[in-house]
Design a protein around this motif. Structure first.
Motif, PDB file in Angstrom:
ATOM      1  N   HIS A 427       0.830  -1.026  -0.010  1.00  0.00           N
ATOM      2  CA  HIS A 427      -0.017   0.116  -0.065  1.00  0.00           C
ATOM      3  C   HIS A 427       0.832   1.149  -0.079  1.00  0.00           C
ATOM      4  N   GLN A 428       0.358   2.277   0.250  1.00  0.00           N
ATOM      5  CA  GLN A 428       1.180   3.648  -0.008  1.00  0.00           C
ATOM      6  C   GLN A 428       0.375   4.567   1.051  1.00  0.00           C
ATOM      7  N   HIS A 429       1.153   5.621   1.257  1.00  0.00           N
ATOM      8  CA  HIS A 429       0.573   6.852   2.147  1.00  0.00           C
ATOM      9  C   HIS A 429       1.078   8.055   1.380  1.00  0.00           C
ATOM     10  N   TYR A 430       0.115   8.868   1.170  1.00  0.00           N
ATOM     11  CA  TYR A 430       0.419  10.394   0.707  1.00  0.00           C
ATOM     12  C   TYR A 430      -0.039  11.122   1.667  1.00  0.00           C
ATOM     13  N   VAL A 526      -8.821   3.885  -7.856  1.00  0.00           N
ATOM     14  CA  VAL A 526      -7.952   4.479  -7.007  1.00  0.00           C
ATOM     15  C   VAL A 526      -6.955   5.677  -7.605  1.00  0.00           C
ATOM     16  N   ALA A 527      -6.704   5.772  -8.792  1.00  0.00           N
ATOM     17  CA  ALA A 527      -5.951   6.768  -9.323  1.00  0.00           C
ATOM     18  C   ALA A 527      -6.988   8.142  -9.559  1.00  0.00           C
ATOM     19  N   ARG A 528      -8.287   7.630 -10.102  1.00  0.00           N
ATOM     20  CA  ARG A 528      -9.121   8.641 -10.214  1.00  0.00           C
ATOM     21  C   ARG A 528      -9.815   9.569  -8.995  1.00  0.00           C
ATOM     22  N   VAL A 533      -2.116  12.866  -6.449  1.00  0.00           N
ATOM     23  CA  VAL A 533      -0.795  12.405  -5.935  1.00  0.00           C
ATOM     24  C   VAL A 533      -0.001  12.079  -7.162  1.00  0.00           C
ATOM     25  N   ALA A 534      -0.319  12.365  -8.451  1.00  0.00           N
ATOM     26  CA  ALA A 534       0.321  12.231  -9.541  1.00  0.00           C
ATOM     27  C   ALA A 534       1.467  12.927  -9.800  1.00  0.00           C
ATOM     28  N   LYS A 535       1.624  14.050  -9.098  1.00  0.00           N
ATOM     29  CA  LYS A 535       2.660  15.310  -8.863  1.00  0.00           C
ATOM     30  C   LYS A 535       3.285  15.239  -7.543  1.00  0.00           C
ATOM     31  N   GLN A 536       4.132  15.826  -7.147  1.00  0.00           N
ATOM     32  CA  GLN A 536       4.886  16.035  -6.089  1.00  0.00           C
ATOM     33  C   GLN A 536       4.605  17.469  -5.527  1.00  0.00           C
ATOM     34  N   LEU A 537       4.167  18.391  -6.399  1.00  0.00           N
ATOM     35  CA  LEU A 537       4.276  19.824  -5.911  1.00  0.00           C
ATOM     36  C   LEU A 537       2.886  20.400  -6.958  1.00  0.00           C
ATOM     37  N   TRP A 538       1.971  21.017  -6.014  1.00  0.00           N
ATOM     38  CA  TRP A 538       0.877  22.072  -6.828  1.00  0.00           C
ATOM     39  C   TRP A 538       1.124  23.268  -6.291  1.00  0.00           C
ATOM     40  N   ALA A 539       0.672  24.175  -6.968  1.00  0.00           N
ATOM     41  CA  ALA A 539       0.731  25.686  -6.742  1.00  0.00           C
ATOM     42  C   ALA A 539      -0.658  26.305  -7.161  1.00  0.00           C
ATOM     43  N   THR A 540      -1.359  27.248  -6.146  1.00  0.00           N
ATOM     44  CA  THR A 540      -2.201  27.887  -6.858  1.00  0.00           C
ATOM     45  C   THR A 540      -2.348  29.367  -6.124  1.00  0.00           C
ATOM     46  N   GLU A 578      -0.685  36.068  -3.739  1.00  0.00           N
ATOM     47  CA  GLU A 578      -0.422  35.285  -2.159  1.00  0.00           C
ATOM     48  C   GLU A 578      -0.593  33.807  -2.798  1.00  0.00           C
ATOM     49  N   LEU A 579       0.699  33.123  -2.438  1.00  0.00           N
ATOM     50  CA  LEU A 579       0.613  31.665  -3.027  1.00  0.00           C
ATOM     51  C   LEU A 579       0.309  30.725  -1.953  1.00  0.00           C
ATOM     52  N   VAL A 580      -0.133  29.710  -2.633  1.00  0.00           N
ATOM     53  CA  VAL A 580      -0.098  28.562  -1.731  1.00  0.00           C
ATOM     54  C   VAL A 580       0.350  27.291  -2.581  1.00  0.00           C
ATOM     55  N   VAL A 581       1.411  26.718  -1.803  1.00  0.00           N
ATOM     56  CA  VAL A 581       1.998  25.625  -2.229  1.00  0.00           C
ATOM     57  C   VAL A 581       1.293  24.344  -1.780  1.00  0.00           C
ATOM     58  N   TRP A 582       1.403  23.193  -2.247  1.00  0.00           N
ATOM     59  CA  TRP A 582       0.731  21.974  -1.996  1.00  0.00           C
ATOM     60  C   TRP A 582       1.726  20.972  -2.123  1.00  0.00           C
ATOM     61  N   PRO A 583       2.762  20.654  -1.296  1.00  0.00           N
ATOM     62  CA  PRO A 583       3.548  19.377  -1.388  1.00  0.00           C
ATOM     63  C   PRO A 583       3.001  18.143  -1.056  1.00  0.00           C
ATOM     64  N   ILE A 584       3.330  17.179  -1.934  1.00  0.00           N
ATOM     65  CA  ILE A 584       2.820  15.815  -1.653  1.00  0.00           C
ATOM     66  C   ILE A 584       3.890  14.870  -1.098  1.00  0.00           C
ATOM     67  N   VAL A 585       3.939  14.565   0.031  1.00  0.00           N
ATOM     68  CA  VAL A 585       4.977  13.584   0.844  1.00  0.00           C
ATOM     69  C   VAL A 585       4.516  12.337   0.636  1.00  0.00           C
ATOM     70  N   GLY A 586       5.250  11.226   0.127  1.00  0.00           N
ATOM     71  CA  GLY A 586       4.587  10.133   0.132  1.00  0.00           C
ATOM     72  C   GLY A 586       5.602   8.662   0.403  1.00  0.00           C
ATOM     73  N   VAL A 587       5.120   7.596   0.462  1.00  0.00           N
ATOM     74  CA  VAL A 587       5.990   6.468   0.853  1.00  0.00           C
ATOM     75  C   VAL A 587       5.291   5.145   0.181  1.00  0.00           C
ATOM     76  N   HIS A 588       6.058   4.274  -0.563  1.00  0.00           N
ATOM     77  CA  HIS A 588       5.541   3.058  -1.090  1.00  0.00           C
ATOM     78  C   HIS A 588       5.861   2.089   0.165  1.00  0.00           C
ATOM     79  N   HIS A 589       4.661   1.513   0.595  1.00  0.00           N
ATOM     80  CA  HIS A 589       5.056   0.494   1.794  1.00  0.00           C
ATOM     81  C   HIS A 589       4.876  -0.708   1.306  1.00  0.00           C
ATOM     82  N   TYR A 590       5.996  -1.481   1.081  1.00  0.00           N
ATOM     83  CA  TYR A 590       5.826  -2.843   0.833  1.00  0.00           C
ATOM     84  C   TYR A 590       6.164  -3.595   2.209  1.00  0.00           C
ATOM     85  N   PRO A 591       5.298  -4.086   2.874  1.00  0.00           N
ATOM     86  CA  PRO A 591       5.569  -4.494   4.168  1.00  0.00           C
ATOM     87  C   PRO A 591       6.732  -5.739   4.511  1.00  0.00           C
ATOM     88  N   LYS A 592       7.199  -5.802   5.645  1.00  0.00           N
ATOM     89  CA  LYS A 592       7.897  -6.742   6.070  1.00  0.00           C
ATOM     90  C   LYS A 592       7.665  -7.396   7.294  1.00  0.00           C
TER      91      LYS A 592
END
Length: 669
Positions: A427-430, A526-528, A533-540, A578-592
């Motif tokens: 699974h993943q966490h964004y 899941v993608a739609r 989550v398709a990008k790592q940074l957005w700005a508006t 007046e800028l808003v940036v939206w970073p996306i921090v993510g991890v791909h979790h392959y359990p162990k």
């Protein structure tokens, strides 16, 4: 705590109670209204003087009438009594699920005849030992039930009252739940699979005697180096305000750094805006697992009470958090936010080998943190401020893996075995972060920077010259960016009106070292559901109506039609706004296996650093550590401490043992 209530302060229990009571008294909500969240309308409140009534909005549902509303109101203050502003219809399916609603459907479902019969086929007769977690169903609603407020259930079994239920999934059993009627509409039964045969307990002594651990105590004999006045915090050269909301949990307002005798702004607002967790397994009891934990449930009511000696060490200042529960009552989460200092190794150091003299300064940081318990998982969010002007966000992922059952002799195709008959899906966490920037003032721009080899041989005769390429992101359609460590990609948030002594725009640098890509097929549910989550940074460009990256009401929302990918169609200019940036921090979790039965904390995050913001290293005024004459040159006579606390590790007697239990939380992912 002497300051009068500021516009950005978290809502008080009195404010929550008075507004909820006015709403509950309205006949349209019926006799048993359900609530989901209340929050200050920040764009209106910012201009208010301390102590005034505050504009708020909340969501209320009448489950019996299949109706929901967003209500605007004012809390009481020096200038007014509490009052209702207006009512706006909301699609009844779409408000988030409260902890109370989750508990109600869980209790009703486990005694439903359909569930009782299905459990009996598996030899489970005592339903009091069964948990049913209502999970968000967005995108997977059965066509014939599309107009109903729905959930689906994961089913868990405990062998005793103190057993770890999340270690014993009841495989193959999927109830479809109606949240309004608290009914089990139907059950999918994919066949009986043997239950886990091994304990999943993690309490002290379960797997043998505890190891020997030498005591390590944190002492600050002069007290903490920060000061707190209401929700205003000052530390070293930093100042900021603590906020808290139902949806985002901890919020930081008005972060500024004192440079000489001037407070220079850095961020107007910082928060964890959304969390998306997709599971990447086609197993019938796992393929629906994908959650907006903030938009479909809310970080505020999931916030855990923190314990001194367990979650935070040293001289601690706690802030209580207050939320509106599902029944319309104010609920206090004691010690929901922790504020403390930490020693953080070396700030800077140099040894002059010609004279034998060394100069070294130890770093300390101020940490503001909270934890959210989301059923099986626990997430810690740590904002750290540093003496050199840096800001870091660290997310700590721990708790219990969300597992599925697997038949004898099989190995998981899309996950890992963690115990007999127990698999943990990949699974993943964004984590979508919202940063309302104010670098040296209100008007900012976003610039992407990357490295390139200089191809002109006249400029690069030895082949080692590398140039840094800057690209100003002019409009919103261009502001969907991808992190790329192979090209040293980072971003500068620049002030468009101020320059430093070298003629460069004053700026802060943003780096996102922890990223992943979504491995679900394009066009899949899941993608739609979470296209951001398709990008790592957005700005508006700032718009008070654009509050949440996934949209205002993502629960059972049309897939991919709302939120930031929709906002960007306006293609507003971004240079000097007046800028808003939206970073996306993510991890791909392959359990162990080493993450079972409880997961050691996994750490991810992002970093903001001054980049041409200061004239030189802003931490040159940090004094040498006490008692360290042997490892630094003599300090100038005028050097003085910028904080009164000293952090020491000592061998004092070990503190009384503590067991830190999360407060009552809803039953879901």
């Amino acid at each position: 705590m002497t300051a009068e209530r500021h516009w950005s302060d978290p809502l008080t229990p009195a404010e929550i109670t008075e507004v909820a009571a006015l709403v509950a008294a309205d006949s349209r909500v019926g006799t048993r209204p359900r609530f989901w969240g209340i929050a200050v309308e920040e764009s209106l409140a910012r201009a208010l003087a301390p102590g005034q009534g505050r504009p708020v909005r909340l969501v209320v549902m009448n489950a019996e009438a299949h109706a929901a509303w967003e209500v605007t109101a004012w809390s009481s203050g020096h200038d007014r009594t509490a009052s209702i502003g207006g009512w706006s219809d909301v699609d009844a399916k779409r408000p988030g699920v409260s902890s109370d609603e989750a508990r109600a459907i869980s209790q009703a479902a486990r005694t439903h005849p359909l569930i009782v019969d299905a459990l009996a086929k598996r030899g489970i007769l005592d339903t009091s030992l069964v948990w049913i977690d209502p999970e968000s169903i967005t995108g997977f609603e059965p066509e014939d039930l599309a107009d109903r407020r729905l959930s689906w259930g994961t089913v868990w079994y405990r062998e005793s009252a103190d057993d770890n239920g999340y270690a014993r999934p009841v495989a193959g059993l999927v109830p479809i739940l109606d949240l309004e009627t608290l009914d089990v509409i139907r059950i999918e039964d994919h066949g009986v699979i043997p239950m886990a045969s091994e304990s999943g307990n993690y309490r002290s002594g379960t797997w043998g005697p505890d190891r020997e651990v030498a005591p390590l105590e944190i002492t600050q004999p002069s007290g903490p180096g920060f000061s707190v006045d209401g929700h205003l915090v000052t530390w070293q050269n930093w100042s900021f305000r603590i906020g808290f909301t139902h949806r985002e949990g901890l919020v930081l307002h008005d972060l500024a750094y004192r440079d000489g005798d001037v407070d220079r702004s850095v961020l107007r607002r910082a928060s964890i805006n959304e969390m998306y967790v997709p599971y990447l397994d086609s197993d019938p009891t796992a393929y629906r697992k994908n959650f907006f934990d903030w938009g479909e449930y809310g970080a505020g009511p999931l916030t855990a009470s923190l314990e001194l000696g367990c979650d935070c060490l040293g001289e601690i200042h706690y802030f209580d958090a207050h939320v509106l529960d599902g029944a319309g009552a104010a609920k206090t989460i004691a010690n929901g936010i922790c504020l403390h200092e930490e020693d953080h190794s070396i700030l800077w150091k140099h040894v002059n080998t010609r004279t034998g003299e060394a100069d070294v300064r130890r770093a300390r940081r101020l940490v503001i943190s909270f934890f959210a318990t989301v059923a099986n998982y626990d997430y810690g969010f740590y904002w750290s401020l540093y003496q050199d002007g840096n800001i870091e966000l660290e997310v700590k992922l721990t708790g219990i893996l969300s597992v599925s059952g697997i038949d004898d002799g099989r190995m998981p195709a899309f996950g890992r075995m963690v115990a007999p008959n127990v698999q943990a899906p990949t699974h993943q966490h964004y984590f979508a972060v919202r940063l309302d920037t104010a670098v040296d003032g209100a008007l900012n721009r976003l610039v992407e920077v990357h490295a390139e080899v200089e191809e002109d041989e006249a400029l690069n005769p030895w082949g080692n010259a590398v140039k840094m390429i800057s690209e100003t992101i002019d409009t919103e359609k261009d502001a969907a960016r991808v992190a790329d460590a192979s090209r040293a990609v980072h971003w500068r948030i620049e002030n468009t009106e101020k320059t430093n002594r070298f003629g460069e725009s004053t700026a802060y640098r943003l780096t996102i070292p922890h990223t992943t890509r979504l491995f679900a097929k394009p066009g899949s549910i899941v993608a739609r559901k979470a296209p951001f989550v398709a990008k790592q940074l957005w700005a508006t460009a700032y718009d008070p109506a654009e509050r949440f990256i996934a949209g205002e009401y993502p629960n059972q929302a049309p897939l991919g039609e709302e939120g930031i990918t929709d906002w960007q169609k306006a293609n507003r200019p971004l240079d000097g706004v007046e800028l808003v940036v939206w970073p996306i921090v993510g991890v791909h979790h392959y359990p162990k296996a080493e993450e079972w039965p409880i997961m050691p904390a996994h750490r991810i995050g992002l970093r903001l650093e001054p980049d041409g913001f200061f004239t030189r290293n802003p931490s040159l005024d940090v004094p040498p550590s006490e008692g360290s004459a042997s490892c630094h040159a003599p300090a100038p006579a005028h050097a003085g401490s910028t904080g009164s606390a000293h952090l020491h590790g000592t061998n004092e007697p070990e503190a009384a043992s503590c067991r830190c239990d999360a407060h009552d939380s809803p039953s879901h992912h």
